[in-house]
Design an enzyme around this catalytic site. Structure first.
Site, PDB file in Angstrom:
ATOM      1  N   GLU A 115       0.842  -1.197   0.000  1.00 12.91           N
ATOM      2  CA  GLU A 115       0.000   0.000   0.000  1.00 12.91           C
ATOM      3  C   GLU A 115       0.872   1.240   0.000  1.00 12.91           C
ATOM      4  OE1 GLU A 115      -2.796  -0.327   3.216  1.00 12.91           O
ATOM      5  OE2 GLU A 115      -4.010  -1.792   2.166  1.00 12.91           O
ATOM      6  N   HIS A 239      -9.383   9.824   3.486  1.00 13.91           N
ATOM      7  CA  HIS A 239      -9.058   8.766   2.529  1.00 13.91           C
ATOM      8  C   HIS A 239      -9.277   9.348   1.146  1.00 13.91           C
ATOM      9  CE1 HIS A 239      -8.909   5.037   0.359  1.00 13.91           C
ATOM     10  NE2 HIS A 239      -8.519   4.430   1.460  1.00 13.91           N
ATOM     11  N   ARG A 286      -1.285   9.203   1.538  1.00  9.78           N
ATOM     12  CA  ARG A 286      -2.695   9.590   1.419  1.00  9.78           C
ATOM     13  C   ARG A 286      -2.930  11.091   1.412  1.00  9.78           C
ATOM     14  NH1 ARG A 286      -5.619   5.271   5.492  1.00  9.78           N
ATOM     15  NH2 ARG A 286      -5.426   3.546   4.048  1.00  9.78           N
ATOM     16  N   HIS A 347     -11.448   9.851   7.121  1.00  6.81           N
ATOM     17  CA  HIS A 347     -11.216   8.412   7.232  1.00  6.81           C
ATOM     18  C   HIS A 347     -10.651   7.971   8.578  1.00  6.81           C
ATOM     19  CE1 HIS A 347     -10.465   4.367   5.942  1.00  6.81           C
ATOM     20  NE2 HIS A 347      -9.170   4.480   6.060  1.00  6.81           N
ATOM     21  N   ARG A 382      -1.286   8.920   9.481  1.00  6.86           N
ATOM     22  CA  ARG A 382      -1.174   7.479   9.701  1.00  6.86           C
ATOM     23  C   ARG A 382      -0.757   6.754   8.432  1.00  6.86           C
ATOM     24  NH1 ARG A 382      -4.492   3.121   8.794  1.00  6.86           N
ATOM     25  NH2 ARG A 382      -6.254   4.386   8.097  1.00  6.86           N
TER      26      ARG A 382
END
Length: 529
Positions: A115, A239, A286, A347, A382
């Protein structure tokens, strides 16, 4: 049933990954009550699509995972906490395997996906619905345990502290909670020698959020009201890719769609815009991707952008994303042949109640784990798939500390029951609905992905006005779940705005046009009650 659920040894608020991990680790020695706000499987854990990050691939190291986490966190992480979580990750996965979580395999080894922000493949997963499999396994184990009592449909109102003792004390101990029972519509008192907050984040302060409807910042607001410090609430993760569909709220299109080759395009021109902005393109962290999409939408007056993975071939897409593929087909979108309309959505709450590496808050007998907390793991942003991991490692850490210090924890003294003798039933539910909608809208518009001081001040002004209304309402009427949540939403919104105004720089998820530079020294925003 284990003991009296109203007065067991330990009280856990929340039935997601953090709460159930703590409960299962404590139940071998103690009687534990777990309160859930709605159904036992209704929290964020069941929604987590991606997976759990752990160093399992040959050539990957703890140092790499630590470094990736620190880079994503923009220098604000606590290194010792990051080390603790990363080094405990493989053991956490092993425990889940023993509980029966059916992780995808690659021959004899666990299948690993990659990811954004990760330097290696290190995400263990169950197709694209990992959280659900984890939630199911943990819940099954908790339901089977004779020392755990699970109580659904309990909306927690406030912590019961020394101030609520029959003989008033200012000692600040937490003895449990007052909770509204949805079935009987009465408020009940639950006590324990230790209370664990595992209530999740505050995502529902925003209009568009991938969080479940219960994510109204309850634990953060309750701990703050009781006197605990709260930190880094300005770092709200958005997100980048939530399905844009006015009928279907909060359906997430996992990070892994970009990790496995998906492209972001302007739906009008077809232009793939990420390579123009960042050498990592769609695999950038992100915050970078969310801001890029936000800018593309605002610049071109769009409602959404396209996420396209159809070029990878139908078999590949169906094999990697069976859940998403099936869900989208129900909505007449075939992701093997056409792009998916997506928008960013709130998110993850990176800030929260300040805890140490044992999960202790500032208040005696009160612990916290998971998204409700600010442990120093995430810093200013995060890293993908570190969130479930944090729940397991801190759920275990909390249990370990409580067990090791059990001798020092006193039994709860007599606590006053809930008093509603001076209130009446509400006559105006519409007021709650109106205020709820207003908060979520101005938070989205003024305290979203890109901020300015002027917008933040507008939000602060709205919050001050609403606070008077809500406090007045709360003082006069019997509590309802909606009123409890509204009060906590407003408290959470206030903490977010105050934190955002306090930070005079852009770092990680906090991006303000008035202070675009990042300062040389990274410091946490800590609010003291």
């Amino acid at each position: 049933m284990a003991g009296d659920p109203h007065n067991n040894d330990i009280l856990v608020i929340g039935s997601g990954a953090a709460g159930l991990t703590a409960a299962l680790n404590l139940a071998s020695r103690f009687k534990v009550t777990v309160l859930a706000k709605g159904r036992l499987d209704e929290g964020s854990t069941a929604w987590a699509q991606g997976g759990i990050a752990a160093v399992l691939e040959p050539g990957d190291t703890f140092d790499n995972h630590i470094e990736d986490t620190m880079v994503a966190g923009a220098g604000l992480n606590d290194r010792a906490t990051v080390e603790m979580v990363v080094e405990n990750a493989p053991a956490a996965i092993e425990t889940l395997v023993k509980l029966g979580v059916p992780f995808n395999m690659n021959g004899e080894a666990l299948h690993l996906t990659r990811e954004g922000g990760h330097s290696h493949r290190r995400i263990v997963h169950v197709d694209d619905a990992t959280g659900l499999a984890v939630q199911t396994a943990l819940l099954r184990a908790a339901q089977a345990h004779p020392n755990i009592t699970l109580v659904p449909d309990m909306v927690v109102i406030d912590l019961a502290t020394s101030r609520h003792e029959l003989r008033y004390s200012g000692a600040g101990n937490v003895w449990g909670v007052y909770a509204f029972n949805r079935a009987t519509k009465r408020v009940e008192l639950f006590t324990g020698r230790a209370t664990v907050l595992a209530t999740g984040g505050a995502g529902r302060t925003y209009l568009f959020s991938t969080a479940p409807s219960g994510a109204t910042g309850d634990g953060i607001a309750m701990a703050w009201r009781a006197g605990a410090r709260v930190s880094n609430m300005e770092f709200m993760q958005f997100h980048p890719t939530c399905l844009y569909n006015l009928e279907v709220k909060n359906f997430l299109i996992t990070e892994a769609v970009r990790g496995e080759g998906g492209h972001l395009r302007n739906p009008v021109t077809g232009h793939r815009f990420m390579p123009d902005l960042d050498p990592r393109a769609e695999l950038a962290p992100r915050d970078v991707v969310a801001r890029a999409i936000d800018a593309e939408i605002k610049r071109h007056g769009l409602d959404y952008v396209h996420l396209d993975i159809s070029h990878m071939g139908a078999d590949f897409v169906k094999q990697h994303f069976p859940t998403i593929h099936a869900r989208l087909l129900d909505l007449d979108i075939d992701m093997t042949r056409e792009p998916i309309p997506v928008v960013p959505a709130q998110h993850y709450t990176c800030g929260g109640v300040v805890i140490d590496r044992d999960g202790r808050t500032d208040l005696p007998n009160l612990y916290a784990a998971g998204e409700v907390s600010q442990s120093g793991l995430h810093g200013a942003n995060r890293l993908a798939s570190n969130s479930l991991l944090e729940c397991f490692v801190f759920g275990e850490a909390v249990a370990r500390h409580i067990a090791a210090n059990w001798g020092d924890l006193a039994p709860p003294p007599p606590i006053r029951p809930w008093d509603e003798s001076r209130v009446t039933h509400s006559d105006e539910e519409v007021v709650i609905k109106q205020n709820w909608t207003e908060i979520r809208r101005f938070m989205w518009n003024y305290v979203g992905i890109v901020r300015t001081t002027k917008r933040l001040e507008r939000a602060a002004h709205r919050i001050a006005m609403l606070r008077e209304e809500v406090n007045d309402y709360y003082g006069h009427f019997r509590v309802t779940p909606d009123l409890i949540e509204l009060r906590n939403l407003l408290e959470s919104a206030d903490l977010i705005v105050r934190s955002a105004l306090h930070r005079k720089e852009s770092r990680g998820l906090h991006y303000t046009l008035d202070y675009p530079e990042t300062l040389d020294i990274a410091t946490d925003t800590v609010l003291v009650p």
